[in-house]
Structure formats: structure tokens, C-alpha cells
Design an enzyme around this catalytic site. Structure first.
Site, PDB file in Angstrom:
ATOM      1  N   HIS A 197      39.094  38.710  28.982  1.00  0.00           N
ATOM      2  CA  HIS A 197      37.684  38.860  29.317  1.00  0.00           C
ATOM      3  C   HIS A 197      37.343  40.335  29.477  1.00  0.00           C
ATOM      4  CE1 HIS A 197      40.043  38.130  33.047  1.00  0.00           C
ATOM      5  NE2 HIS A 197      39.448  39.258  33.429  1.00  0.00           N
ATOM      6  N   ARG A 294      50.995  44.974  31.078  1.00  0.00           N
ATOM      7  CA  ARG A 294      50.916  43.676  31.758  1.00  0.00           C
ATOM      8  C   ARG A 294      49.809  42.883  31.084  1.00  0.00           C
ATOM      9  NH1 ARG A 294      47.443  41.388  35.361  1.00  0.00           N
ATOM     10  NH2 ARG A 294      48.233  40.019  36.985  1.00  0.00           N
ATOM     11  N   ASP A 296      47.386  40.283  30.978  1.00  0.00           N
ATOM     12  CA  ASP A 296      46.746  39.529  32.052  1.00  0.00           C
ATOM     13  C   ASP A 296      46.251  38.173  31.561  1.00  0.00           C
ATOM     14  OD1 ASP A 296      45.486  39.431  34.773  1.00  0.00           O
ATOM     15  OD2 ASP A 296      43.644  39.343  33.579  1.00  0.00           O
ATOM     16  N   GLU A 338      51.741  37.678  32.393  1.00  0.00           N
ATOM     17  CA  GLU A 338      51.294  37.221  33.709  1.00  0.00           C
ATOM     18  C   GLU A 338      50.791  35.797  33.526  1.00  0.00           C
ATOM     19  OE1 GLU A 338      48.187  36.513  36.899  1.00  0.00           O
ATOM     20  OE2 GLU A 338      47.808  36.843  34.760  1.00  0.00           O
ATOM     21  N   HIS A 402      49.798  42.251  44.146  1.00  0.00           N
ATOM     22  CA  HIS A 402      48.439  42.523  44.604  1.00  0.00           C
ATOM     23  C   HIS A 402      47.678  41.231  44.821  1.00  0.00           C
ATOM     24  CE1 HIS A 402      47.604  41.430  40.479  1.00  0.00           C
ATOM     25  NE2 HIS A 402      46.332  41.361  40.773  1.00  0.00           N
ATOM     26  N   ASP A 403      48.184  40.134  44.270  1.00  0.00           N
ATOM     27  CA  ASP A 403      47.449  38.871  44.266  1.00  0.00           C
ATOM     28  C   ASP A 403      47.928  37.988  45.417  1.00  0.00           C
ATOM     29  OD1 ASP A 403      45.557  37.146  43.240  1.00  0.00           O
ATOM     30  OD2 ASP A 403      46.370  37.182  41.213  1.00  0.00           O
ATOM     31  N   ARG A 519      42.358  38.983  49.755  1.00  0.00           N
ATOM     32  CA  ARG A 519      43.496  39.657  49.133  1.00  0.00           C
ATOM     33  C   ARG A 519      43.503  41.149  49.444  1.00  0.00           C
ATOM     34  NH1 ARG A 519      42.644  37.424  43.143  1.00  0.00           N
ATOM     35  NH2 ARG A 519      40.543  38.061  43.754  1.00  0.00           N
TER      36      ARG A 519
END
Length: 647
Positions: A197, A294, A296, A338, A402-403, A519
């Protein structure tokens, strides 16, 4: 196929006589490269990888009349990117082609952070390189620095441009210089490629919103609810609190596919122009000096009516096509998937021709499960049955990211051990947000539904392990989790700040656009006081940092910790995890034992009957007499070096 717009700096005009025949494509490429000093290297790679690139793209677009023009244009983009690639990166390409499994070395340990929260900006990250070397890092993942909307941007994952950065961080040239400085220090730069996206502020999205049909075809935009309603019969909601379903309505009444947030518009890969445009962005990022991408949200990138639009075969085809293109124009580049999905689906993305690296969400979730239950059964089972990978690939293991933390174990695996998956997840949620009696954790719920018990978990490692509430065993828990992660194979990845015990940061509630996203509690800004204490062993940060530095250095010096090979070792104690890393370079195996209970635990002498009588604990330096059994103090980690063939 619509041509990429003039504003797209990666676009090139299609050739006057497009061809699809591989021999003709190679002949055209040879004419382009004629006389160029780096042309031979490009052509050699093209000959090796063009058949795979063409085969993968033909599966998606081969039936189109403009396929030949699309393919020819893509190769022209690849050649243009190769011409722009710096000599130092071309030298890196050659080294990485000679040692494609460079990431399997035991000294490859990673760190991950937001540049602004860890060091202020890219200049601060550059200034921190000596600290990264001090800690023993060889791999640095910076959370997305790309230009994005403010204040709502999903932590940087709503990208408005891959050719500009968030202004407060610096410029593209700053990023290029940082990549070079890291590379010269022996540290590989890792960045995100958010290719499912864009943000709604991307030039393509703005043009689509304004009615441009070329750019509207870059997204899944529908004039009314008829098609969205048909799709949503088989889709799950990812962020139902933010918006129901998978579509969001535009001001003009149209509906656009937004799997995640309203401001993140899903790209339409059924349109080959999208693949071509994003390929240009990927190669631009590679030429900045980025060594690992990475990838995503890989599970979501292809849509098909009547399916869940997750983990479809075409998603793998797209990844293989991008991979083949990278082998041609930026062969040092490595993909990391990921995919926070069922373990059976995660492993399908792991292949040298697809993503050589992959996050290991199962191990992460089960580390926290084991800490809460004090029972190693699920983690032992996963290491024995789900850890193996194909040659030339590796896990990226992590205690947290981070998630949020979601409980991604397979219900069928749990059922074999008499555990009901749904009930167990609710227990873990209660435990880690301190709704369970006796919990040491101080996590924060993410997307909380107290009525059903559904939520995911936010929190730094320190807060989830009890340091925030002053639990005297918190340091031991933190070191145990990281010690297992460092030992299991692949690339260990530390969330920077955890090595000095950073607690949750409640201040996110006062930051614009972040109050509703817990988060941010586990993305704290680095505390300069704690950082300064890292070399003082009388402090908690000093205890943590010193112990982790020692574990990382020991790992780097121990050949058995390279690669992925792991053999389960049953301790016959429900609280003690066991596995063996096979020896290398003439040294013996390393037996790893980890007591996940705060109480001392014993491993009986007969468990070691097939092993040599003595072993050296690489963590403590002690010699252990295995014929006498082994006593493990609460939360003790042991890395037992067994004698080699000549020992």
C-alpha cells in the site's frame, strides 16, 4: 498497460519494437550494454536470472497483449538502475554473490530502532555507530524513515514517497551517507519496503483521488459498494475499531481498498504498471546502500474475489519476480519477509528465490508464553518441529519488535499437548496486561475488548518482564529470553533500548496522533541516563548491558551458533528447555538449557548418558560434571560446550 507518469523518476519509455522472446531480450540488452565497462557483469546476471523473471511475470501478466512491452521496459529500468549503482555497491554485489549466506555467520547480530526516538535523526544514528560496534551489531534495521503523513502514519508504514524522508530525520543524501558509514563499519543497513500500500498522500493516490484514470488503476477503487460487498464476504477485518471491513469511502463517494488504516491504500498488482513502478522504487532504495529489505505485509499483496486475499499463490509469484529483478540489478540485496500468519504459511515465504530471511513470530510468541506458564512444552515442540529451514535461508529471531505481540501459535500444535488455543490466548492476554493474579508483567493492551478477552500486547521487554514494578527477578527474565534467542540460529534481533532496560513510556498518550495506539508505549525515546549507566555494572542498565554484550561476544566466537541447524534435547523437566547446536570447525556441539521457572530445577544424570562426562558452560565459565546431573538456578541459562572430536 498504462505507462508510468512523467513524474515517476524511475519511468523509461517503452522500446519501439517490444519483444518477449528471451533471446531477443538478451540481444537488445547486449546492444544497450555494448562498450560499458560494467556491461558484462550485468549481462551475465541477466542471462542467469531472466528466465526466472520472465516465467514469474508471465504467470501474472503473460496473457496481456502488452506483456512484451512491459517486460522490455522493466529490463530497461534494471539497466538504468545498474548504471546508477555506486562502485562500492557493485563490489559488495560480487562479494555477496560469492558468499550468499553471509547472514548465517555467528557474529551477525542485529538491532532495530526508530531513528528519531533512538538518536534524534540520521546524524545521531551515524554518531551512534561506535556504540553499535561496542554492542556487537552487524545489522541495523531503521524503522521507516520515508516521508509520510502527520500525525497519522501507522508508525511510518503509510509511505508518501520513497525518494524523500521525514524532514526531521534528514535528506536522501544523508541516508546514502549513513548507509556508507554503516557498511564501512561492517554493519548492514536494513529498511522497509512497504509494497502492499501507499499513504493517501502519495502522488499516485492524490492523482487517483483527483480523478486521473491512470493512477486510479494503481489502486482498488470502486464506484459503489457492489464489488466491495462481494469481496468482504470472505475477508477478515484487520483493524475493525478503526474502520469496518476492508474498504474506506472517499469524499466523492467511491470506495478504496484499505486493509489496514483508512489512509493506507492497497496497491493493485493485477495492473503491471504497479509492479513496474514499485520495482523502480525498490531499485532506488537498493542503490542508496540498503542491504536487506523488510518486505512488509507480504501475505496481503494479491487480491482475488472469493478468497481471504491472504497468502495467495500470486503473492509468492510477485516476491519471486521482485527477487529475480534484484538478482539482476542489485544482487547484494536480501529480502526479509514479514508474515505474521499461521506457522504453516510463514515458512512458505522462506526460500532463496523468494525471501532468504524471515521473521520468526512463532518463536517470539512462545518465548513469552513459556515465561508466563513456566512450561516449555509448546516452545520445545516448535523448536523440534518448526525450526528447520531450507539451505541458504535463515530466521530473524526476536524477543519483541516495534509491533504488538500476538499469539500466533497453531491451535493444532497446542491441542496435541492438551491446550485449548482460544482459552490459552485469553490467559496470556490477561497475564501480560496484569489482569491475572500474581503476574509480574505490566503490558498495555492493544485493540482491547475486555468483554471477550481479545487483545494483543504492547510493552517493552523490561515492563513485560517485571522491571517496571521492581520485580527482583526481572533482569534474569530479560537475559533468559535474549539468551535463548541468541542461541537458536539465524539472526538475533534486539529492539534497541531493551539492552538497557527501557520501561514503557506512557507519554505517548500526549503525543499528537498516537494516543489511540498503545504500541507507542514500547517505542520509548532512549534515556541518556540509562545509556550512560550501561558501563556501570552496579546499575540495572549496566547489569543488562554487560551480560548481553558478553552473550553476543560469546556467540560470535562460537562456530556452532552459525547457521540454522538445531536438534531438540529433552531435559525431562517440564520447566527446562533444551536443544543442541551441532558443532563446527572441529569443535563439539553446544547444548543449550534454559530454566523458565523462578525455582531451581534439576536435570537428572541419566538424561546426559549419551554425552561426554564434562562440559564447559560458555555463559558462566564453569565446568559442569554431567554424570552428576545438573542443577539450574531459577531463570538460569546454560550454553554447554561439549568436547570436539579430538577432545
Amino acid at each position: 498497460m498504462p505507462k508510468a507518469p512523467a513524474r515517476d523518476p524511475g519511468a523509461l519509455d517503452a522500446p519501439a519494437e517490444p519483444v518477449d522472446d528471451p533471446a531477443a531480450l538478451l540481444d537488445r540488452a547486449a546492444r544497450r550494454a555494448a562498450g560499458h565497462p560494467d556491461g558484462a557483469a550485468f549481462l551475465a546476471r541477466l542471462r542467469r536470472h531472466l528466465p526466472r523473471l520472465r516465467t514469474e511475470l508471465a504467470r501474472l501478466y503473460g496473457q496481456r497483449s502488452d506483456f512484451a512491452a512491459f517486460l522490455d521496459d522493466l529490463l530497461a529500468r534494471a539497466w538504468a538502475s545498474w548504471l546508477e549503482r555506486a562502485p562500492a555497491l557493485k563490489a559488495l554485489d560480487a562479494r555477496r554473490e560469492a558468499t550468499p549466506d553471509w547472514f548465517a555467520a555467528p557474529d551477525v547480530v542485529g538491532g532495530v530502532c526508530y531513528a528519531d526516538r533512538h538518536a534524534g535523526d540520521l546524524a545521531g544514528i551515524a554518531a551512534a555507530i561506535p556504540h553499535f560496534r561496542e554492542l556487537g551489531l552487524r545489522y541495523l534495521h531503521l524503522m521507516p524513515p520515508w516521508r509520510c503523513p502527520e500525525p497519522h502514519n501507522d508508525g511510518g508504514y503509510a509511505v508518501s514517497s520513497y525518494r524523500a524522508l521525514q524532514p526531521a530525520l534528514g535528506t536522501i543524501e544523508d541516508l546514502r551517507r549513513l548507509a556508507q558509514a554503516l557498511r564501512e563499519a561492517g554493519i548492514s543497513l536494513v529498511l522497509d519496503f512497504v509494497f502492499n500500500h501507499t499513504s493517501d498522500e502519495h502522488d499516485w493516490a492524490r492523482a487517483a483521488a483527483a480523478g486521473d484514470p491512470v493512477h486510479a488503476a494503481y489502486y482498488h477503487i470502486h464506484p459503489d459498494r457492489r464489488e466491495p460487498d462481494r469481496y468482504e464476504r470472505t475477508l477478515r477485518e484487520i483493524f475493525p475499531d478503526e474502520h469496518p471491513g476492508a474498504f474506506s469511502q472517499l469524499p466523492d463517494g467511491r470506495w478504496v481498498w484499505t486493509t489496514f488504516h483508512r489512509y493506507q491504500w492497497d496497491l493493485n498488482y493485477a495492473n503491471p504498471a504497479v509492479f513496474a513502478a514499485m520495482a523502480g522504487e525498490m531499485l532506488f532504495i537498493a542503490n542508496l546502500g540498503v542491504e536487506v529489505l523488510r518486505m512488509d505485509a507480504v501475505a496481503f499483496i494479491w487480491k482475488q474475489l472469493g478468497t481471504a486475499c491472504e497468502n495467495l499463490p500470486e503473492a509468492h509469484t510477485l516476491l519471486r519476480a521482485y527477487n529475480a529483478l534484484a538478482r539482476i540489478a542489485a544482487p547484494a540485496l536480501v529480502f526479509k519477509s514479514e508474515a505474521i500468519v499461521h506457522p504453516d504459511e510463514v515458512v512458505k515465504y522462506i526460500d532463496p528465490a523468494e525471501c532468504a530471511l524471515s521473521y520468526n513470530p512463532l518463536q517470539m510468541a512462545l518465548l513469552w508464553n513459556t515465561l508466563a506458564t513456566r512450561e516449555v512444552n509448546l516452545l520445545q515442540q516448535a523448536l523440534e518441529e518448526r525450526q528447520a529451514l531450507p539451505p541458504g535461508t535463515a530466521w530473524v529471531n526476536y524477543v519483541r519488535s516495534h509491533d504488538d505481540i500476538g499469539w500466533t501459535f497453531a491451535d493444532e500444535d497446542a491441542a496435541r499437548l492438551g491446550i485449548h488455543g482460544g482459552d490459552h490466548r485469553q490467559f496470556l492476554n490477561r497475564f501480560y496486561v496484569a489482569r491475572f493474579p500474581g503476574s509480574f508483567a505490566r503490558g498495555v493492551p492493544f485493540q482491547d475488548n475486555p468483554a471477550t478477552g481479545d487483545c494483543r500486547i504492547s510493552g517493552t521487554c523490561a515492563s513485560l518482564c517485571g522491571l517496571e514494578q521492581g520485580d527482583p527477578l526481572a533482569v534474569e527474565r530479560i537475559l533468559l529470553l535474549h539468551g535463548v534467542m541468541l542461541a537458536t540460529g539465524g539472526i538475533p534481533l534486539l529492539y534497541l533500548g531493551d539492552e538497557i532496560g527501557m520501561p514503557n513510556d506512557a507519554g505517548y498518550r500526549d503525543e499528537p496522533g498516537r494516543a489511540d495506539d498503545s504500541r507507542w508505549a514500547h517505542r520509548p525515546r532512549r534515556d541518556p541516563v540509562r545509556h550512560a549507566q550501561r558501563l556501570d555494572p552496579s546499575t540495572v542498565p549496566g547489569r543488562l548491558y554487560g551480560a548481553l554484550r558478553a552473550l553476543i561476544a560469546t556467540r560470535a566466537a562460537t562456530p556452532a551458533f552459525g547457521g540454522n541447524r538445531l536438534v531438540g534435547f529433552r531435559s525431562h523437566n517440564p520447566h527446562v528447555l533444551g536443544f543442541t547446536r551441532p558443532g563446527a570447525d572441529g569443535r563439539g556441539d553446544v547444548l543449550v538449557l534454559a530454566n523458565f521457572s523462578e525455582q531451581p530445577q534439576s536435570v537428572a544424570a541419566e538424561v546426559f548418558s549419551a554425552l561426554p562426562p564434562d562440559a564447559t558452560d560458555l555463559v558462566s565459565g564453569r565446568t559442569e560434571r554431567l554424570r552428576q546431573g545438573l542443577q539450574l538456578a531459577g531463570y538460569r541459562l546454560a550454553w554447554l560446550q561439549l568436547p570436539g572430536p579430538s577432545g
